[in-house]
Design a protein around this motif. Structure first.
Motif, PDB file in Angstrom:
ATOM      1  N   HIS A 106       0.804   0.796   4.123  1.00  0.00           N
ATOM      2  CA  HIS A 106      -0.373  -0.028   4.403  1.00  0.00           C
ATOM      3  C   HIS A 106      -0.127  -1.453   3.913  1.00  0.00           C
ATOM      4  CE1 HIS A 106      -3.396   2.898   5.739  1.00  0.00           C
ATOM      5  NE2 HIS A 106      -2.945   3.745   4.829  1.00  0.00           N
ATOM      6  N   PRO A 107      -0.410  -2.484   4.739  1.00  0.00           N
ATOM      7  CA  PRO A 107      -0.362  -3.865   4.242  1.00  0.00           C
ATOM      8  C   PRO A 107      -1.648  -4.161   3.465  1.00  0.00           C
ATOM      9  CG  PRO A 107      -0.952  -3.853   6.562  1.00  0.00           C
ATOM     10  CD  PRO A 107      -0.679  -2.419   6.191  1.00  0.00           C
ATOM     11  N   SER A 108      -1.780  -3.543   2.305  1.00  0.00           N
ATOM     12  CA  SER A 108      -3.042  -3.577   1.570  1.00  0.00           C
ATOM     13  C   SER A 108      -3.403  -4.986   1.098  1.00  0.00           C
ATOM     14  CB  SER A 108      -2.989  -2.617   0.380  1.00  0.00           C
ATOM     15  OG  SER A 108      -1.886  -2.895  -0.463  1.00  0.00           O
ATOM     16  N   GLN A 109      -2.404  -5.864   0.960  1.00  0.00           N
ATOM     17  CA  GLN A 109      -2.711  -7.243   0.587  1.00  0.00           C
ATOM     18  C   GLN A 109      -3.594  -7.898   1.661  1.00  0.00           C
ATOM     19  OE1 GLN A 109       0.302  -6.189   1.651  1.00  0.00           O
ATOM     20  NE2 GLN A 109       1.958  -6.831   0.291  1.00  0.00           N
ATOM     21  N   GLY A 114       0.787  -1.220   0.000  1.00  0.00           N
ATOM     22  CA  GLY A 114       0.000   0.000   0.000  1.00  0.00           C
ATOM     23  C   GLY A 114       0.824   1.279   0.000  1.00  0.00           C
ATOM     24  N   ARG A 115       0.142   2.378   0.182  1.00  0.00           N
ATOM     25  CA  ARG A 115       0.788   3.691   0.174  1.00  0.00           C
ATOM     26  C   ARG A 115       1.436   3.967   1.538  1.00  0.00           C
ATOM     27  NH1 ARG A 115      -3.854   7.197  -3.174  1.00  0.00           N
ATOM     28  NH2 ARG A 115      -4.510   5.423  -4.467  1.00  0.00           N
ATOM     29  N   VAL A 116       2.321   4.927   1.540  1.00  0.00           N
ATOM     30  CA  VAL A 116       3.007   5.320   2.775  1.00  0.00           C
ATOM     31  C   VAL A 116       1.988   5.831   3.785  1.00  0.00           C
ATOM     32  CG1 VAL A 116       4.699   6.907   3.762  1.00  0.00           C
ATOM     33  CG2 VAL A 116       5.122   5.858   1.523  1.00  0.00           C
ATOM     34  N   THR A 117       2.141   5.415   5.040  1.00  0.00           N
ATOM     35  CA  THR A 117       1.187   5.787   6.083  1.00  0.00           C
ATOM     36  C   THR A 117       1.861   5.792   7.449  1.00  0.00           C
ATOM     37  OG1 THR A 117      -0.948   5.200   7.090  1.00  0.00           O
ATOM     38  CG2 THR A 117       0.471   3.390   6.419  1.00  0.00           C
ATOM     39  N   ASP A 118       1.165   6.363   8.440  1.00  0.00           N
ATOM     40  CA  ASP A 118       1.687   6.331   9.805  1.00  0.00           C
ATOM     41  C   ASP A 118       0.738   5.590  10.749  1.00  0.00           C
ATOM     42  OD1 ASP A 118      -0.413   8.105   9.877  1.00  0.00           O
ATOM     43  OD2 ASP A 118       0.722   9.771  10.743  1.00  0.00           O
TER      44      ASP A 118
END
Length: 268
Positions: A180-183, A160-164
Motif C-alpha cells: 500500500h502507498p500509505s504515505q 504500507g503492508r503487502v497487498t494485491d
C-alpha cells in the motif's frame, strides 16, 4: 502486477563538499525538507490573512511569534517523541541518539506535544486564552502534515503492508512485494481531507475549542484508519496482536477531541 515507484532523487541539489576543521561537509536541499518549507510558507500566508481579517485581535508580528515557537515545537517535540515512543531502547543504550537527527526520525504525536507547549507559551506571552491560540492554529496544521507525507513518499519510507490492490507499489526499501502507498493515503486524509473538514467546520461554529477538537478527532480517526494498512514499526510490531503505536497514541486524541466538540457552550 504493481506500480513502479517513481524513484525521485530525494536530493534536489547538493552544495559543496566543504572542508571545515578537517571535517568534510556536503549540505544538500532535500525534497523532504522542501515540502515542509512549502507547508510552512502556506501556513504563514493563511495565518497572516486571518490576522488581517481579525479586526485587530491578531497582528502579523504576533503570527510570526506563533510560527517561530510552533516550528521549534514541531522539530524538538517531533524528535524527542520519536526517540521516546519508537526507539526508547536506543536512547537507554546511548542517550546521544537523541541528537542524531541525520539518521532521521520524527513523530507527529511528539511534534503535537511540542506545538501545544509552544502555544501555552504564546498564551502567556500574548495574554490570550489557550483555545484562542489553538483554534487559530488548528486549521493550517494539515498543510504541513500533507506536505510531510509527500516528502515521506519521495523518500520511499513509511510504506504500507503487502497487498494485491491494483494501485499497490513496489518500494525499493520495502522488498519485492507490492505494498500500500500509505504515505499517499495519509496525504489525502491527514492533509487534504482534514484541511477541508476544518475549513468547513470553522465557518460553522463559534464555540471556543471546537475547531481544536475537530482537528484532534479528525486526525485521530484518519490515523487509526491508515494504520490498518501501514507497515508497523519493525522494532515495535503490533500490540495485543492488532494495534500499532500510532493507533494507541491517536485514541486519546479522538476522546479529547470529542469532549471539546460536545462539552457545554462556554465551558473553558
Amino acid at each position: 502486477m504493481a506500480l513502479n515507484f517513481p524513484n525521485i532523487d530525494p536530493v534536489i541539489v547538493k552544495f559543496g563538499p566543504f572542508d571545515i576543521f578537517g571535517q568534510t561537509f556536503e549540505p544538500a536541499l532535500r525534497w523532504y525538507g522542501f515540502t515542509y518549507l512549502v507547508g510552512f510558507v502556506a501556513a504563514m500566508w493563511l495565518l497572516n490573512r486571518q490576522a488581517d481579517r481579525s479586526n485587530g485581535l491578531w497582528t502579523r508580528e504576533q503570527v510570526s511569534d506563533l510560527l517561530f515557537y510552533g516550528f521549534l515545537g514541531v522539530i524538538l517535540g517531533g524528535r524527542i517523541g520519536y526517540v521516546l515512543f519508537y526507539h526508547f531502547d536506543y536512547f537507554l543504550a546511548s542517550p546521544m541518539y537523541l541528537f542524531k537527527i541525520s539518521e532521521g526520525g520524527m513523530s507527529f504525536h511528539g511534534g503535537l506535544i511540542g506545538v501545544i507547549t509552544a502555544m501555552i507559551y504564546i498564551t502567556w506571552k500574548q495574554k490570550r486564552t489557550f483555545f484562542a491560540v489553538a483554534d487559530m492554529v488548528a486549521p493550517v496544521v494539515p498543510i504541513g502534515l500533507g506536505a510531510g507525507r509527500i516528502g515521506n513518499f519521495i523518500n520511499g519510507e513509511l510504506w504500507g503492508r503487502v497487498t494485491d490492490v491494483p494501485w499497490a507499489m513496489v518500494f525499493p526499501s520495502g522488498g519485492p512485494e507490492p505494498r500500500h502507498p500509505s504515505q499517499l493515503y495519509q496525504f489525502a486524509l491527514e492533509g487534504v481531507a482534514l484541511f477541508l473538514l476544518l475549513y468547513w467546520f470553522s465557518k460553522r461554529t463559534k464555540k471556543v475549542g471546537a475547531v481544536s477538537g475537530m482537528f484532534l478527532l479528525g486526525y485521530g480517526i484518519f490515523r487509526v484508519i491508515v494504520e490498518t494498512v501501514r507497515q508497523p514499526d519493525a522494532q515495535l510490531g503490533l500490540y495485543w496482536g492488532f494495534m500499532t503505536m500510532g493507533q494507541i497514541l491517536s485514541l486519546p486524541m479522538i476522546l479529547f477531541g470529542l469532549y471539546l466538540i460536545l462539552r457545554p457552550e462556554g465551558k473553558q
